[in-house]
Design a protein around this motif. Structure first.
Motif, PDB file in Angstrom:
ATOM      1  N   ILE A 294       9.592  21.956 -18.776  1.00  0.00           N
ATOM      2  CA  ILE A 294       8.897  21.630 -17.521  1.00  0.00           C
ATOM      3  C   ILE A 294       9.000  20.140 -17.252  1.00  0.00           C
ATOM      4  CG2 ILE A 294       6.650  21.537 -16.366  1.00  0.00           C
ATOM      5  CD1 ILE A 294       5.996  24.235 -17.729  1.00  0.00           C
ATOM      6  N   LEU A 295       8.841  19.307 -18.277  1.00  0.00           N
ATOM      7  CA  LEU A 295       8.973  17.862 -18.088  1.00  0.00           C
ATOM      8  C   LEU A 295      10.378  17.499 -17.614  1.00  0.00           C
ATOM      9  CD1 LEU A 295       6.999  16.371 -21.117  1.00  0.00           C
ATOM     10  CD2 LEU A 295       6.351  16.318 -18.690  1.00  0.00           C
ATOM     11  N   ASP A 296      11.388  18.136 -18.183  1.00  0.00           N
ATOM     12  CA  ASP A 296      12.763  17.867 -17.748  1.00  0.00           C
ATOM     13  C   ASP A 296      12.961  18.252 -16.281  1.00  0.00           C
ATOM     14  OD1 ASP A 296      13.347  16.928 -20.262  1.00  0.00           O
ATOM     15  OD2 ASP A 296      15.125  18.191 -20.515  1.00  0.00           O
ATOM     16  N   GLU A 297      12.436  19.401 -15.897  1.00  0.00           N
ATOM     17  CA  GLU A 297      12.560  19.829 -14.502  1.00  0.00           C
ATOM     18  C   GLU A 297      11.839  18.853 -13.581  1.00  0.00           C
ATOM     19  OE1 GLU A 297      11.534  23.583 -11.561  1.00  0.00           O
ATOM     20  OE2 GLU A 297      11.588  23.926 -13.731  1.00  0.00           O
ATOM     21  N   TRP A 298      10.648  18.424 -13.991  1.00  0.00           N
ATOM     22  CA  TRP A 298       9.867  17.473 -13.197  1.00  0.00           C
ATOM     23  C   TRP A 298      10.617  16.153 -13.036  1.00  0.00           C
ATOM     24  CZ3 TRP A 298       6.429  13.393 -15.317  1.00  0.00           C
ATOM     25  CH2 TRP A 298       5.668  12.775 -14.331  1.00  0.00           C
ATOM     26  N   ALA A 299      11.271  15.702 -14.102  1.00  0.00           N
ATOM     27  CA  ALA A 299      12.024  14.447 -14.046  1.00  0.00           C
ATOM     28  C   ALA A 299      13.170  14.527 -13.036  1.00  0.00           C
ATOM     29  CB  ALA A 299      12.560  14.093 -15.435  1.00  0.00           C
ATOM     30  N   GLU A 300      13.696  15.728 -12.811  1.00  0.00           N
ATOM     31  CA  GLU A 300      14.798  15.909 -11.871  1.00  0.00           C
ATOM     32  C   GLU A 300      14.333  16.018 -10.424  1.00  0.00           C
ATOM     33  OE1 GLU A 300      16.910  19.353 -13.249  1.00  0.00           O
ATOM     34  OE2 GLU A 300      17.491  18.383 -15.130  1.00  0.00           O
ATOM     35  N   ARG A 301      13.060  16.304 -10.225  1.00  0.00           N
ATOM     36  CA  ARG A 301      12.519  16.480  -8.873  1.00  0.00           C
ATOM     37  C   ARG A 301      11.856  15.188  -8.420  1.00  0.00           C
ATOM     38  NH1 ARG A 301       9.985  22.237  -7.834  1.00  0.00           N
ATOM     39  NH2 ARG A 301      11.581  23.540  -8.759  1.00  0.00           N
ATOM     40  N   GLU A 302      11.823  15.011  -7.114  1.00  0.00           N
ATOM     41  CA  GLU A 302      11.171  13.819  -6.571  1.00  0.00           C
ATOM     42  C   GLU A 302      10.035  14.179  -5.625  1.00  0.00           C
ATOM     43  OE1 GLU A 302      14.111  11.342  -4.792  1.00  0.00           O
ATOM     44  OE2 GLU A 302      15.246  11.129  -6.642  1.00  0.00           O
TER      45      GLU A 302
ATOM     46  N   ALA B 270      10.531   7.212 -15.872  1.00  0.00           N
ATOM     47  CA  ALA B 270      11.193   6.765 -17.098  1.00  0.00           C
ATOM     48  C   ALA B 270      10.310   5.808 -17.883  1.00  0.00           C
ATOM     49  CB  ALA B 270      12.525   6.105 -16.766  1.00  0.00           C
ATOM     50  N   ASN B 271       9.381   5.148 -17.207  1.00  0.00           N
ATOM     51  CA  ASN B 271       8.497   4.186 -17.861  1.00  0.00           C
ATOM     52  C   ASN B 271       7.144   4.781 -18.256  1.00  0.00           C
ATOM     53  OD1 ASN B 271      10.427   2.147 -17.577  1.00  0.00           O
ATOM     54  ND2 ASN B 271       9.716   1.695 -15.506  1.00  0.00           N
ATOM     55  N   LEU B 272       6.966   6.060 -18.024  1.00  0.00           N
ATOM     56  CA  LEU B 272       5.694   6.708 -18.339  1.00  0.00           C
ATOM     57  C   LEU B 272       5.737   7.350 -19.723  1.00  0.00           C
ATOM     58  CD1 LEU B 272       4.945   8.552 -14.989  1.00  0.00           C
ATOM     59  CD2 LEU B 272       3.989   6.393 -15.763  1.00  0.00           C
ATOM     60  N   THR B 273       4.595   7.397 -20.377  1.00  0.00           N
ATOM     61  CA  THR B 273       4.468   8.131 -21.626  1.00  0.00           C
ATOM     62  C   THR B 273       4.296   9.600 -21.270  1.00  0.00           C
ATOM     63  OG1 THR B 273       3.377   6.255 -22.646  1.00  0.00           O
ATOM     64  CG2 THR B 273       3.096   8.389 -23.720  1.00  0.00           C
ATOM     65  N   PRO B 274       5.105  10.483 -21.844  1.00  0.00           N
ATOM     66  CA  PRO B 274       4.975  11.896 -21.486  1.00  0.00           C
ATOM     67  C   PRO B 274       3.615  12.445 -21.920  1.00  0.00           C
ATOM     68  CG  PRO B 274       6.660  11.601 -23.189  1.00  0.00           C
ATOM     69  CD  PRO B 274       6.156  10.246 -22.815  1.00  0.00           C
ATOM     70  N   PRO B 275       3.090  13.372 -21.151  1.00  0.00           N
ATOM     71  CA  PRO B 275       1.811  13.972 -21.527  1.00  0.00           C
ATOM     72  C   PRO B 275       1.932  14.735 -22.843  1.00  0.00           C
ATOM     73  CG  PRO B 275       2.760  15.131 -19.655  1.00  0.00           C
ATOM     74  CD  PRO B 275       3.640  13.953 -19.936  1.00  0.00           C
TER      75      PRO B 275
ATOM     76  N   GLU C 160       1.620  20.123  -9.843  1.00  0.00           N
ATOM     77  CA  GLU C 160       2.141  21.144  -8.928  1.00  0.00           C
ATOM     78  C   GLU C 160       3.196  22.002  -9.615  1.00  0.00           C
ATOM     79  OE1 GLU C 160       1.642  18.819  -4.644  1.00  0.00           O
ATOM     80  OE2 GLU C 160       3.462  18.503  -5.835  1.00  0.00           O
ATOM     81  N   LEU C 161       4.061  21.376 -10.392  1.00  0.00           N
ATOM     82  CA  LEU C 161       5.104  22.136 -11.093  1.00  0.00           C
ATOM     83  C   LEU C 161       4.499  23.047 -12.151  1.00  0.00           C
ATOM     84  CD1 LEU C 161       8.052  22.821 -11.437  1.00  0.00           C
ATOM     85  CD2 LEU C 161       8.281  20.807 -12.920  1.00  0.00           C
ATOM     86  N   VAL C 162       3.533  22.556 -12.902  1.00  0.00           N
ATOM     87  CA  VAL C 162       2.848  23.395 -13.893  1.00  0.00           C
ATOM     88  C   VAL C 162       2.205  24.590 -13.186  1.00  0.00           C
ATOM     89  CG1 VAL C 162       0.899  23.495 -15.504  1.00  0.00           C
ATOM     90  CG2 VAL C 162       2.507  21.583 -15.607  1.00  0.00           C
ATOM     91  N   GLY C 163       1.551  24.338 -12.056  1.00  0.00           N
ATOM     92  CA  GLY C 163       0.943  25.425 -11.287  1.00  0.00           C
ATOM     93  C   GLY C 163       1.967  26.432 -10.808  1.00  0.00           C
ATOM     94  N   HIS C 164       3.117  25.949 -10.363  1.00  0.00           N
ATOM     95  CA  HIS C 164       4.187  26.832  -9.899  1.00  0.00           C
ATOM     96  C   HIS C 164       4.670  27.743 -11.034  1.00  0.00           C
ATOM     97  CE1 HIS C 164       7.898  28.164  -7.974  1.00  0.00           C
ATOM     98  NE2 HIS C 164       8.516  27.830  -9.092  1.00  0.00           N
ATOM     99  N   VAL C 165       4.915  27.163 -12.209  1.00  0.00           N
ATOM    100  CA  VAL C 165       5.383  27.961 -13.348  1.00  0.00           C
ATOM    101  C   VAL C 165       4.302  28.962 -13.755  1.00  0.00           C
ATOM    102  CG1 VAL C 165       6.171  27.898 -15.759  1.00  0.00           C
ATOM    103  CG2 VAL C 165       6.983  26.165 -14.137  1.00  0.00           C
ATOM    104  N   LEU C 166       3.046  28.539 -13.761  1.00  0.00           N
ATOM    105  CA  LEU C 166       1.946  29.435 -14.115  1.00  0.00           C
ATOM    106  C   LEU C 166       1.884  30.626 -13.157  1.00  0.00           C
ATOM    107  CD1 LEU C 166      -0.626  30.106 -15.740  1.00  0.00           C
ATOM    108  CD2 LEU C 166      -1.880  28.666 -14.127  1.00  0.00           C
TER     109      LEU C 166
END
Length: 135
Positions: A92-100, A5-10, A106-112
């Motif tokens: 993808i960012l929303d999905e990543w925010a929900e995962r821990e 939540a404190n990070l600037t999104p890529p 890794e998530l980008v690689g998975h979707v690719l």
């Protein structure tokens, strides 16, 4: 653990770097078998893409393969345009925010890999069965 939540999104550029890194991280033989696949990054799928897959909500689509899969291609009937893989940053960012348990890379690689699976003619169900059997 980092509080995202404190990070600037890529940015889109950062995201493209992650996608290219994921592509380069694939085994060379796999990349060679893919042939020429163009990779694109956007914030969201456009209305035409959403309609093509029967979705209305852009947050529901994290990636999309567009083209003729390898099982349908013929040297006698070449594909008029290149196969393309789209990765959509915001979903993808929303999905990543929900995962821990996964990094964004890794998530980008998975979707690719999932979208490239469509290039090889695999359905979503095929890929889910493969993923489930690996677990």
């Amino acid at each position: 653990m980092t509080n995202i939540a404190n990070l600037t999104p890529p940015t889109l550029s950062d995201f493209e770097t992650l996608a290219r890194s994921a592509w380069e991280g694939l085994p060379e033989a796999y990349r060679t078998m893919c042939g020429h696949v163009e990779l694109f990054v956007a914030d969201f799928a456009d209305a035409e893409m959403l309609e093509a897959v029967g979705l209305e909500e852009p947050f529901e689509l994290s990636g999309l393969y567009m083209g003729v899969d390898l099982t349908q291609q013929s040297t006698l009937d070449p594909t008029p345009e290149a196969s393309r893989v789209f990765l959509f940053r915001r979903p993808i960012l929303d999905e990543w925010a929900e995962r821990e348990t996964v990094t964004l890379g890794e998530l980008v690689g998975h979707v690719l890999v999932h979208e490239i699976g469509h290039h090889f003619g695999l359905s979503d169900e095929d890929m889910h069965r493969i993923e489930d059997s690996e677990g």
